[in-house]
Design a protein around this motif. Structure first.
Motif, PDB file in Angstrom:
ATOM      1  N   UNK A  18       0.840  -1.208   0.000  1.00 52.51           N
ATOM      2  CA  UNK A  18       0.000   0.000   0.000  1.00 52.51           C
ATOM      3  C   UNK A  18       0.867   1.246   0.000  1.00 52.51           C
ATOM      4  N   UNK A  19       0.518   2.175  -0.886  1.00 49.64           N
ATOM      5  CA  UNK A  19       1.222   3.453  -0.943  1.00 49.64           C
ATOM      6  C   UNK A  19       0.247   4.562  -1.265  1.00 49.64           C
ATOM      7  N   UNK A  20       0.660   5.784  -1.003  1.00 45.06           N
ATOM      8  CA  UNK A  20      -0.251   6.893  -1.282  1.00 45.06           C
ATOM      9  C   UNK A  20      -0.111   7.360  -2.734  1.00 45.06           C
ATOM     10  N   UNK A  21      -1.041   8.212  -3.122  1.00 49.26           N
ATOM     11  CA  UNK A  21      -1.086   8.715  -4.497  1.00 49.26           C
ATOM     12  C   UNK A  21       0.212   9.405  -4.907  1.00 49.26           C
ATOM     13  N   UNK A  22       0.810  10.132  -3.970  1.00 48.41           N
ATOM     14  CA  UNK A  22       2.044  10.869  -4.267  1.00 48.41           C
ATOM     15  C   UNK A  22       3.160   9.911  -4.687  1.00 48.41           C
ATOM     16  N   UNK A  23       3.334   8.820  -3.919  1.00 49.38           N
ATOM     17  CA  UNK A  23       4.367   7.829  -4.246  1.00 49.38           C
ATOM     18  C   UNK A  23       4.122   7.203  -5.612  1.00 49.38           C
ATOM     19  N   UNK A  24       2.869   6.841  -5.874  1.00 50.41           N
ATOM     20  CA  UNK A  24       2.517   6.205  -7.146  1.00 50.41           C
ATOM     21  C   UNK A  24       2.754   7.145  -8.325  1.00 50.41           C
ATOM     22  N   UNK A  25       2.428   8.413  -8.120  1.00 55.01           N
ATOM     23  CA  UNK A  25       2.628   9.400  -9.183  1.00 55.01           C
ATOM     24  C   UNK A  25       4.116   9.596  -9.459  1.00 55.01           C
ATOM     25  N   UNK A  26       4.912   9.604  -8.391  1.00 53.95           N
ATOM     26  CA  UNK A  26       6.357   9.759  -8.534  1.00 53.95           C
ATOM     27  C   UNK A  26       6.971   8.582  -9.305  1.00 53.95           C
ATOM     28  N   UNK A  27       6.511   7.381  -8.983  1.00 52.29           N
ATOM     29  CA  UNK A  27       6.996   6.186  -9.684  1.00 52.29           C
ATOM     30  C   UNK A  27       6.589   6.250 -11.159  1.00 52.29           C
ATOM     31  N   UNK A  28       5.355   6.641 -11.425  1.00 55.80           N
ATOM     32  CA  UNK A  28       4.869   6.742 -12.806  1.00 55.80           C
ATOM     33  C   UNK A  28       5.704   7.750 -13.606  1.00 55.80           C
TER      34      UNK A  28
END
Length: 90
Positions: A18-28
């Protein structure tokens, strides 16, 4: 009639961390930059001991699979949510 014995329910491990939107956006964003720049990166992947090094060749929005080509020209299909960290190659 035999009575049903209730088996203790095992706590299921999450399929993806589980991760937050910020982390996912950074990875993307990092994946997009790596693919556009044809850069070799090191990927830390959930439930995989060794990191994977390679270049991003495809990002499939339908299946959420990231195609990473390693130095042996093998393609690894990694689920987007399983990528924990992306770093520059040492």
């Amino acid at each position: 009639m035999a009575a049903k014995t209730k088996t203790p329910t095992k706590k299921k491990e999450p399929k993806h961390p589980e991760r937050d939107e910020f982390d996912l956006e950074e990875i993307a964003n990092t994946l997009t930059e790596a693919m556009q720049g044809n850069q070799t990166k090191t990927f830390s992947i959930y439930k995989q001991e060794d990191p994977l090094s390679g270049t991003v060749t495809k990002m499939d929005a339908n299946t959420k699979l990231i195609h990473i080509k390693d130095k042996y020209m093998n393609i690894h299909k990694v689920h987007f949510l399983d990528i924990l960290k992306i770093s520059d190659i040492d």
